[in-house]
Design a protein around this motif. Sequence first.
Motif, PDB file in Angstrom:
ATOM      1  N   ILE A  51     -18.739  26.849 -44.083  1.00 33.89           N
ATOM      2  CA  ILE A  51     -17.708  25.927 -44.567  1.00 33.89           C
ATOM      3  C   ILE A  51     -16.485  26.744 -44.939  1.00 33.89           C
ATOM      4  O   ILE A  51     -16.594  27.848 -45.488  1.00 33.89           O
ATOM      5  CB  ILE A  51     -18.244  25.111 -45.771  1.00 33.89           C
ATOM      6  CG1 ILE A  51     -17.264  24.021 -46.182  1.00 33.89           C
ATOM      7  CG2 ILE A  51     -18.603  26.017 -46.944  1.00 33.89           C
ATOM      8  CD1 ILE A  51     -17.878  22.997 -47.143  1.00 33.89           C
ATOM      9  N   GLY A  55     -13.118  23.576 -47.729  1.00 34.25           N
ATOM     10  CA  GLY A  55     -14.115  22.543 -47.446  1.00 34.25           C
ATOM     11  C   GLY A  55     -13.697  21.587 -46.352  1.00 34.25           C
ATOM     12  O   GLY A  55     -14.429  20.648 -46.048  1.00 34.25           O
ATOM     13  N   SER A  57     -13.388  22.113 -43.142  1.00 36.24           N
ATOM     14  CA  SER A  57     -14.110  22.268 -41.878  1.00 36.24           C
ATOM     15  C   SER A  57     -15.486  22.845 -42.129  1.00 36.24           C
ATOM     16  O   SER A  57     -15.674  23.690 -43.003  1.00 36.24           O
ATOM     17  CB  SER A  57     -13.342  23.193 -40.928  1.00 36.24           C
ATOM     18  OG  SER A  57     -12.093  22.642 -40.576  1.00 36.24           O
ATOM     19  N   THR A  58     -16.434  22.353 -41.337  1.00 35.99           N
ATOM     20  CA  THR A  58     -17.796  22.864 -41.393  1.00 35.99           C
ATOM     21  C   THR A  58     -18.269  23.207 -39.987  1.00 35.99           C
ATOM     22  O   THR A  58     -17.770  22.665 -38.996  1.00 35.99           O
ATOM     23  CB  THR A  58     -18.753  21.835 -42.015  1.00 35.99           C
ATOM     24  OG1 THR A  58     -18.677  20.607 -41.273  1.00 35.99           O
ATOM     25  CG2 THR A  58     -18.396  21.559 -43.475  1.00 35.99           C
ATOM     26  N   SER A  71     -21.993  22.029 -48.081  1.00 40.77           N
ATOM     27  CA  SER A  71     -20.908  21.521 -48.920  1.00 40.77           C
ATOM     28  C   SER A  71     -20.610  22.557 -49.993  1.00 40.77           C
ATOM     29  O   SER A  71     -21.368  23.508 -50.176  1.00 40.77           O
ATOM     30  CB  SER A  71     -21.280  20.180 -49.552  1.00 40.77           C
ATOM     31  OG  SER A  71     -22.420  20.314 -50.394  1.00 40.77           O
ATOM     32  N   ARG A  72     -19.505  22.367 -50.680  1.00 41.27           N
ATOM     33  CA  ARG A  72     -19.149  23.306 -51.737  1.00 41.27           C
ATOM     34  C   ARG A  72     -18.471  22.576 -52.877  1.00 41.27           C
ATOM     35  O   ARG A  72     -17.824  21.541 -52.670  1.00 41.27           O
ATOM     36  CB  ARG A  72     -18.257  24.436 -51.215  1.00 41.27           C
ATOM     37  CG  ARG A  72     -16.884  24.017 -50.760  1.00 41.27           C
ATOM     38  CD  ARG A  72     -16.176  25.176 -50.052  1.00 41.27           C
ATOM     39  NE  ARG A  72     -15.935  26.296 -50.956  1.00 41.27           N
ATOM     40  CZ  ARG A  72     -15.674  27.529 -50.540  1.00 41.27           C
ATOM     41  NH1 ARG A  72     -15.651  27.812 -49.245  1.00 41.27           N
ATOM     42  NH2 ARG A  72     -15.443  28.491 -51.412  1.00 41.27           N
TER      43      ARG A  72
END
Length: 125
Positions: A51, A55, A57-58, A71-72
Motif C-alpha cells: 500500500i 493509502g 493505491s494497493t 490497509s493502513r
Amino acid sequence: QVQLVESGGGLVQAGGSLRLSCVASGRTFSSYGMGWFRQAPGKERAFAAAITWSGDSTYYAESVKGRFTISRDNAKNTVYLQMNSLKPEDTAVYYCAAKYGGGGSYYYTNNYDYWGQGTQVTVSS
C-alpha cells in the motif's frame, strides 16, 4: 530508523480468516509505503500485498487477490493485512516491510528499507 513489529499470526483452519497488524515506530510512518511479504519453508520470500504512503493505491500478488486486503491507519502507525478464505498454501512466515518514498516497485524485497521480525501463519486442511 523504523522499527516494525508484526502480530496476529496463528493457526487457522482452511477457509478461515486472520488479521495481521504491523506497528511502526521511529520516523514518520506516513512517509513510507508498506508491504507484506511471506516466506514458506524452503522457499524464497515472496510479495503478498503493498500500500502506498497515502493509502491511495494497493497492490496484490495474483495468489491472494480477492482474498487479502491491505490497509493502513497513519494515525496509529499501523498497517493491516486482512486474510480471508485462507488455504493451506498460505502457510508461511509473514513479514511487513517499509519502503521510503514513492519510487521503485513495491513487488521486490530489495526496494524495502526496513523489515519486521515476522509472524507465523499456519493454515490446516
